[in-house]
Every structure is written in C-alpha cells, then in structure tokens.
Design an enzyme around this catalytic site. Sequence first.
Site, PDB file in Angstrom:
ATOM      1  N   CYS A 196      -3.748   1.496  -8.508  1.00 43.37           N
ATOM      2  CA  CYS A 196      -4.035   0.056  -8.441  1.00 43.37           C
ATOM      3  C   CYS A 196      -5.517  -0.295  -8.482  1.00 43.37           C
ATOM      4  O   CYS A 196      -5.960  -0.986  -9.388  1.00 43.37           O
ATOM      5  CB  CYS A 196      -3.403  -0.538  -7.190  1.00 43.37           C
ATOM      6  SG  CYS A 196      -1.621  -0.584  -7.282  1.00 43.37           S
ATOM      7  N   ARG A 234       0.865  -1.187   0.000  1.00 43.34           N
ATOM      8  CA  ARG A 234       0.000   0.000   0.000  1.00 43.34           C
ATOM      9  C   ARG A 234       0.891   1.222   0.000  1.00 43.34           C
ATOM     10  O   ARG A 234       1.878   1.272   0.755  1.00 43.34           O
ATOM     11  CB  ARG A 234      -0.826   0.057   1.291  1.00 43.34           C
ATOM     12  CG  ARG A 234      -1.901  -0.969   1.400  1.00 43.34           C
ATOM     13  CD  ARG A 234      -2.374  -1.040   2.830  1.00 43.34           C
ATOM     14  NE  ARG A 234      -1.267  -1.377   3.733  1.00 43.34           N
ATOM     15  CZ  ARG A 234      -1.299  -1.242   5.056  1.00 43.34           C
ATOM     16  NH1 ARG A 234      -2.356  -0.748   5.642  1.00 43.34           N
ATOM     17  NH2 ARG A 234      -0.269  -1.588   5.799  1.00 43.34           N
TER      18      ARG A 234
HETATM   19  C1  UDX Z   1      -3.922  -0.915  -2.856  1.00 43.76           C
HETATM   20  C2  UDX Z   1      -3.950  -2.196  -2.007  1.00 43.76           C
HETATM   21  O1  UDX Z   1      -4.417  -1.892  -0.678  1.00 43.76           O
HETATM   22  C3  UDX Z   1      -2.575  -2.825  -1.965  1.00 43.76           C
HETATM   23  O2  UDX Z   1      -2.623  -4.052  -1.248  1.00 43.76           O
HETATM   24  C4  UDX Z   1      -2.109  -3.068  -3.400  1.00 43.76           C
HETATM   25  O3  UDX Z   1      -0.817  -3.631  -3.423  1.00 43.76           O
HETATM   26  C5  UDX Z   1      -2.122  -1.773  -4.192  1.00 43.76           C
HETATM   27  O4  UDX Z   1      -3.421  -1.206  -4.150  1.00 43.76           O
HETATM   28  P1  UDX Z   1      -3.150   1.609  -2.468  1.00 43.76           P
HETATM   29  O5  UDX Z   1      -3.548   1.877  -3.870  1.00 43.76           O
HETATM   30  O6  UDX Z   1      -1.848   2.131  -1.969  1.00 43.76           O
HETATM   31  O7  UDX Z   1      -3.080   0.023  -2.177  1.00 43.76           O
HETATM   32  O8  UDX Z   1      -4.311   2.213  -1.569  1.00 43.76           O
HETATM   33  P2  UDX Z   1      -5.324   1.731  -0.455  1.00 43.76           P
HETATM   34  O9  UDX Z   1      -4.799   2.088   0.882  1.00 43.76           O
HETATM   35  O10 UDX Z   1      -5.753   0.344  -0.660  1.00 43.76           O
HETATM   36  O11 UDX Z   1      -6.550   2.730  -0.788  1.00 43.76           O
HETATM   37  C6  UDX Z   1      -7.168   2.704  -2.078  1.00 43.76           C
HETATM   38  C7  UDX Z   1      -8.200   3.764  -2.245  1.00 43.76           C
HETATM   39  O12 UDX Z   1      -9.364   3.451  -1.500  1.00 43.76           O
HETATM   40  C8  UDX Z   1      -7.801   5.163  -1.806  1.00 43.76           C
HETATM   41  O13 UDX Z   1      -8.226   6.086  -2.804  1.00 43.76           O
HETATM   42  C9  UDX Z   1      -8.575   5.386  -0.512  1.00 43.76           C
HETATM   43  O14 UDX Z   1      -8.849   6.746  -0.292  1.00 43.76           O
HETATM   44  C10 UDX Z   1      -9.840   4.599  -0.799  1.00 43.76           C
HETATM   45  N1  UDX Z   1     -10.561   4.134   0.396  1.00 43.76           N
HETATM   46  C11 UDX Z   1      -9.991   3.250   1.240  1.00 43.76           C
HETATM   47  C12 UDX Z   1     -11.874   4.556   0.600  1.00 43.76           C
HETATM   48  O15 UDX Z   1     -12.424   5.343  -0.179  1.00 43.76           O
HETATM   49  N2  UDX Z   1     -12.565   4.067   1.678  1.00 43.76           N
HETATM   50  C13 UDX Z   1     -12.024   3.193   2.548  1.00 43.76           C
HETATM   51  O16 UDX Z   1     -12.700   2.778   3.495  1.00 43.76           O
HETATM   52  C14 UDX Z   1     -10.681   2.770   2.339  1.00 43.76           C
END
Ligand code: UDX
Length: 441
Positions: free
Chosen positions: A272, A163
């Site tokens: 991602c 992440r």
């Molecule tokens: C993600 C996966 O978590 C990770 O395991 C993978 O290797 C790459 O993709 P990342 O893209 O860094 O990681 O972000 P992540 O923390 O998963 O958040 C993704 C998105 O979801 C963000 O835009 C965040 O703001 C959003 N989000 C997250 C929400 O809108 N609501 C939530 O409850 C949680």
Amino acid sequence: MPRPLEAPDRLRVSVVGTGYLGTTHAVSMAQLGHDVVAMDIEQEKIAMLSECELPFFEPGLAELLRKCVEAGRLRFTTSYDDVSEADIHFVCVGTPQLHGSFNADLRLVETAFTELARRVTRPTVIVGKSTVPAGTARRMADAVRRQAADGQVEVAWNPEFLREGHAVEDALRPDRLIFGVRSPRAERLLRAVYRPIIEGGCPVMVTDYATAELVKVSANTFLAMKISFINAMAQICEATGAAVLPLAEALGYDDRIGRRFLSPGLGFGGGCLPKDVRALYACATDLGLDDVATFIRQIDVINLSRRDRTLTLGRELLGGSYARKRVCVLGAAFKPNTDDVRDSPALAVAVAAHREGAQVVMHDPVAMNSARRIHPEIEYADTVVTAAREVDLVMLLTDWTDFEDMDPALLSGVVRSRNVLDGRNVLTPERWRSAGWTYRA
Ligand code: UDX
C-alpha cells in the site's frame, strides 16, 4: 465485536475479489450478520477459502472465516452469475502499480464494475473499496450507466484502511467510515450494511466521489511522510552526533505530532504505502502541480535511500565488501505479523547483498515461503540460530518481537564474527556491545 444483525436487517452482500482486502471484508460482512457471497476468478484461491483456508497469513481471520462459513453466512464462487442477486456489491480487487509507470493499474476494477453491471437484475449499488486515483468512481459510474438499464445501478466509493496484521480489528472497529455517494439511496444502503459498526459509535463521513477516493491515498501518503521525515532526521542526527530515538520520543510528546510512525530505520514497504505515494505523485504530475509532485516524490526517494544506507552500513561492518561473506538476514516480511513480502525493504536489502556476492541466509517467522517463491537464490533457515551459524554479519531487517528479544550471548557461540546491524532500531545496543558485538543501527 459489534453485535450481529437480526434476520430482518440482514442484507445479501457480494464481494468481488478475494485478496487480502476482499477476504477480510467478506468475513467481516458475514460477521456483522449479512449473507455474503465472495467471488474471485482465481479458482485456486476460491477452493482454499471454501475449505476455510486462508491464502495468506492474518492473525484471527482464519477462525472468523471458519465460523462464518459454518454458520452458512459466507460462501465462495468463481462465477459472476452467483453474485448478481445481491442487494449491495463491494469491489475489492487489486490496483497494483503499473509496470514502467507510477500509476495504478485499474483494469481489474474496470472489469469488475462492468461485469457486475451487465448481470444485475434489480436496483443495486456497486461500491468500490479498492484504492484508486481520484476520478475513477466517476468513470465507473459512466461505464456502469452504459451497461445497465437506466437508474438500476449506482456507484459509491467506500475506501478501506486495513492494516495487515490488524485487519480483523480494523475491519470491525474502523476509525471512520467514508461514503463517497451521489444519492441518498446509496448512503442509506451503506448505513444499513454497516449498521452494527455505526451503532458502536464509528464516525461516518458522507462525501463526493473524489474526496472519498483521496482520503485513502492521502492518509497513506501522510503516514509515509512521517516515516520519511524521521528517516531524514536520522541522517541529520548521524551527521551531527545527535540521537534519533530520543528525538522521535521528544517530538511524539507533542500531541499535534504524535509518536506513531516516527520509528526510524529501514523504512516502509508493503502493498500500500509505496504504491499509494507513487500514485499520488503521478496524479499531481498529471494535474501539472509540479511543486506538489516534487514534495511527494521525495517521500519515496528518502524511503528508498534507507535501503542503500543499510547496505552501506553492512558493507562497512564486513570490512568493505559483501563478496564471499556469509550474512544472516532476520526478516523477510515488509513488517511484522504478516507473510507479505511485496516491496519488502528487508528482502530488497537481502537480495542486494546477495548480488554483491554475499551468501545470504534468511529467517522469518512466517514469510519464508512467500520470499522463497520469488527469491529462490537466497538460503532459508528455520530458526534464528541456524540462520546465524558461521555468519560474518547478522542483519535485523523486520521488527518481529521474536528478534527484539534475541539473546546476544546465545548467538555469540554460533556466528563467525560478532557484527550486528539493527535495521529497525529495536535492539538494546548496550546489551549487544557488552556481549562483545560490534553494533550499528
Ligand atoms: C497501511 C495503512 O496503515 C493502512 O491504513 C492501509 O489500509 C494500508 O496501508 P500496512 O501496509 O498494512 O497498512 O502497513 P503499516 O502498518 O501502515 O506499515 C507500513 C510500513 O511502514 C511498514 O513497512 C512498516 O515497517 C513501516 N513503518 C511503520 C516504519 O518504517 N516506521 C514506522 O514508524 C511505522
């Protein structure tokens, strides 16, 4: 931190691609004790990394990079020839969404595998870490067989679950290691390279290629589905007068469901989740699994609809139009603790408000340079207070903790109208309302 390996157990590791994934992987391999050479065709990136500078923001990574470079365990190159001697190769190049399609662009992966296979001089394993559709590893194994002498090079797939903002911790203490292999030799080599992590108790699963490839996209699609689910519930809550935050909390107490990734708001973005959901949709479509494709497609559709809904709420707060209004947007990054603005919901809303005639002033603790590069038409301000000066509306669109703790009384004195739109449901509404603000979320 896992204990680094002693000299006899160290391997020569090559990492191809020094983007977010490759740089983090190269640093963690060196941190485990291996001798690492990381390669990228982009000279500018390699020049920066060789000077121990990161081309992106990631908490804790720059310190480890410097430590490993100074210890002589990590170096950078632009030439494939410098990595040909390694015991094991990791391919960490990007697989962006193809223009005009939901499929991933695999050209960089194909080039990396074939260029490596052409050069290796002894038996080795090329391990793919990039996120790819099922079937890619098998194709890479065929391509490699055409390039290298018989049996010299094997292919394995070992997906990465980093992440952004937590990359160091995720790389050194992963939840699980997945080894998609075809032979005991490849499995042995992967176990040797990750030994300190495995000895620390990390579960290992050995699978076929296609399963390993699917673990990553399905994990990300599942997370995206949770977010879109709670955002769909948010719409039902709005229509029925129910409150979505207590609903999410109540759901979260069921440990089969869990509270994480159930935060309603502007939805997901980044390099991602959106891409992986679309790639899985494309995969289901190609396989003729229409019902599955429809199911996955709605995750993306609901997510994108949150951007429109946020824009509508802002318009309502402004009395019906963005034209000639001054709007402060807090947040450019797709989520907190990163400077990544790829498919950022915050930036998408800011740009849309600008297109509707608003004068948008944006502030983000670290992502302003990345945003400015692609959207110079937006105004950028160094602090929250300067961004909020004389505005008709404050929109909080990325949930940085700095923003959650903002003092409404302080901003009351600088804005033109006290309208706040909380796109991430992180402010305390009573606090803002009692300071005279109109609050919407
Ligand atoms: C993600 C996966 O978590 C990770 O395991 C993978 O290797 C790459 O993709 P990342 O893209 O860094 O990681 O972000 P992540 O923390 O998963 O958040 C993704 C998105 O979801 C963000 O835009 C965040 O703001 C959003 N989000 C997250 C929400 O809108 N609501 C939530 O409850 C949680």
